[in-house]
Design an enzyme around this catalytic site. Structure first.
Site, PDB file in Angstrom:
ATOM      1  N   ARG A  37       0.819  -1.213   0.000  1.00 12.22           N
ATOM      2  CA  ARG A  37       0.000   0.000   0.000  1.00 12.22           C
ATOM      3  C   ARG A  37       0.857   1.269   0.000  1.00 12.22           C
ATOM      4  O   ARG A  37       0.478   2.265  -0.622  1.00 12.22           O
ATOM      5  CB  ARG A  37      -0.959  -0.005   1.195  1.00 12.22           C
ATOM      6  CG  ARG A  37      -2.111  -0.985   1.005  1.00 12.22           C
ATOM      7  CD  ARG A  37      -2.985  -1.072   2.237  1.00 12.22           C
ATOM      8  NE  ARG A  37      -4.184  -1.872   1.945  1.00 12.22           N
ATOM      9  CZ  ARG A  37      -5.012  -2.304   2.883  1.00 12.22           C
ATOM     10  NH1 ARG A  37      -4.791  -2.016   4.139  1.00 12.22           N
ATOM     11  NH2 ARG A  37      -6.071  -3.009   2.549  1.00 12.22           N
ATOM     12  N   LYS A  47     -18.433 -18.632   3.684  1.00 13.00           N
ATOM     13  CA  LYS A  47     -19.865 -18.531   3.957  1.00 13.00           C
ATOM     14  C   LYS A  47     -20.643 -17.863   2.826  1.00 13.00           C
ATOM     15  O   LYS A  47     -20.229 -16.832   2.309  1.00 13.00           O
ATOM     16  CB  LYS A  47     -20.096 -17.743   5.244  1.00 13.00           C
ATOM     17  CG  LYS A  47     -19.615 -18.449   6.502  1.00 13.00           C
ATOM     18  CD  LYS A  47     -19.976 -17.640   7.726  1.00 13.00           C
ATOM     19  CE  LYS A  47     -19.608 -18.402   9.010  1.00 13.00           C
ATOM     20  NZ  LYS A  47     -20.007 -17.611  10.202  1.00 13.00           N
ATOM     21  N   GLY A  50      -8.254 -10.170   0.135  1.00 16.04           N
ATOM     22  CA  GLY A  50      -6.970 -10.577   0.714  1.00 16.04           C
ATOM     23  C   GLY A  50      -6.516 -11.975   0.343  1.00 16.04           C
ATOM     24  O   GLY A  50      -5.373 -12.176  -0.069  1.00 16.04           O
ATOM     25  N   GLY A  88     -13.053  -4.608   1.348  1.00 20.41           N
ATOM     26  CA  GLY A  88     -14.472  -4.301   1.528  1.00 20.41           C
ATOM     27  C   GLY A  88     -15.044  -3.480   0.391  1.00 20.41           C
ATOM     28  O   GLY A  88     -16.176  -3.706  -0.051  1.00 20.41           O
TER      29      GLY A  88
END
Length: 397
Positions: free
Chosen positions: A41, A198, A351, A374
């Site tokens: 980053r 999930k 990630g 996100g």
């Protein structure tokens, strides 16, 4: 998406002598000694800073780091390690400035790093008083932190409301271009790989993609739930039986458009979960009650790889098996290599996805690697990110 781009402002000479405030994403992992363990980053933030310096601007850069308490700065919250790394990358001194909200001293041709922005009271809730103070610091606000584009905070949204000019930096511009190419105007067939433990965490993404993509490849625990929905035994594998109706609805939505959710025809199983677990390849119809499904099988992997090689656009979020253990990594490896060999435009994010890309060394074979976790997922859900919304609004005048 119509937004102002910082590169255009610089090319037009509009940054010369101006105070430029760059919101970067410098939220890097640190070890117990306070040293950066992975600096992607920080390196990604350099082009915007160099662009501003070369344009003759007085440059301020800030970011959040970790989850500090507003109004209660602690040494562990400090961007000092980032300032050191930025100094090395830029080949110049990058002073770290604390308590900067009420004013910053920086001259054209200089760059300063402003201490952790999330320590400022009102940052998280985007309080107007703080936003106006931030905007008063600059002539041009540059949003270059895609990883925070899904948050409406003081340094990501409020400052963009009130700054004289608000624009997208080179990193954010590249994300916008890649997302538009992959989702707004994709070359067909459009294939999406959505994997993870999930269904519940990615149900809205699956529902949104089911209305747009030509192939929806599911993997990991998500695939187990879809196998269960298709009437297959999955033994004691991770799944969410209460979401079977949702999985069936996604399959039906795809089928109604003449598209499909490929259900694995073979899988790799184990009796236990661990690095030393013995792997067994089985037909999907022969999974025993005490089996754990930890990867797709070679037949399924080959079929999916062939489909990906025919795709026009590929969106990838998540490995399809427990790729951290080599005996359950072949499915993810086959997917990664198919994407690398495909002539499709590919965009990957998340990630675990980035870890898989690094493991198989295909960084230079993926069309675009997204820096936002996100934010990337919210784009796949079809949401308009707050940062995009305010930059578009400001570009309209």
């Amino acid at each position: 998406m119509h937004i102002l781009r910082f590169s255009d402002l610089c090319a037009q000479g509009k940054a010369q002598g101006q105070r430029v405030f760059i919101r970067a994403d410098l939220n890097v992992p640190l070890n117990d000694a306070g040293q950066i363990t992975e600096d992607t980053r920080v390196r990604a933030s350099v082009p915007a800073i160099e662009m501003a310096l070369q344009a003759g601007a007085a440059v301020m850069v800030t970011s959040h780091l970790g989850r500090p308490t507003e109004g209660a700065f602690k040494p562990a919250d400090s961007l000092a390690p980032v300032a050191r790394r930025l100094s090395e990358l830029l080949g110049r001194d990058v002073p770290l400035v604390a308590n900067w909200v009420d004013g910053v001293q920086v001259a054209p041709g200089q760059v300063v790093l402003l201490e952790n922005c999330r320590v400022n009271v009102g940052e998280k809730k985007n309080k107007e008083e703080l936003a106006r103070k931030l905007a008063a610091l600059c002539d041009i606000f540059v949003h270059d932190a895609f990883g925070t584009a899904h948050r409406a905070e003081g340094t990501t949204y409020g400052i963009a409301q009130y700054a004289p000019i608000a624009c997208a930096g080179p990193l954010l511009s590249a994300e916008i271009d890649a997302i538009s190419k992959a989702l707004a105007n994709p070359a067909r067939p459009l294939a999406a790989i959505v994997a993870g433990s999930k269904v519940s965490t990615k149900l809205t993404i699956l529902q949104s993609l089911a209305n747009n993509v030509d192939q929806l490849i599911v993997g990991g625990g998500i695939a187990n739930t879809f196998m269960l929905a298709a009437g297959l035994n999955i033994g004691k594998s991770l799944a969410e039986p209460d979401l079977l109706d949702d999985a069936k609805a996604v399959i039906a939505a795809m089928a109604a458009r003449g598209a499909e959710v490929p259900i694995p025809t073979d899988v790799v199983t184990a009796k236990t979960f661990g690095a030393d677990a013995a792997a067994t390849v089985k037909k999907a119809t022969e999974v025993a009650d005490d089996d754990l499904i930890l990867d797709i099988g070679p037949e399924t992997a080959a079929r999916l790889a062939a489909q990906l090689k025919q795709a026009g656009t590929i969106v990838w979020n998540g490995p399809v098996g427990v790729f951290e253990f080599d005996q359950f990594a072949d499915g993810t490896k086959a997917i990664a290599e198919a994407i690398a060999q495909s002539s499709a435009f590919s965009i990957a994010g998340g990630g675990d996805t980035l870890a898989a890309i690094a493991k198989y060394g295909i960084e230079d074979k993926v069309g675009y690697i997204s820096t936002g976790g996100g934010a990337f997922l919210e784009v796949l859900e079809g949401k308009t990110l707050p940062a995009f919304e305010i930059l578009e609004k400001r570009a309209q005048g």
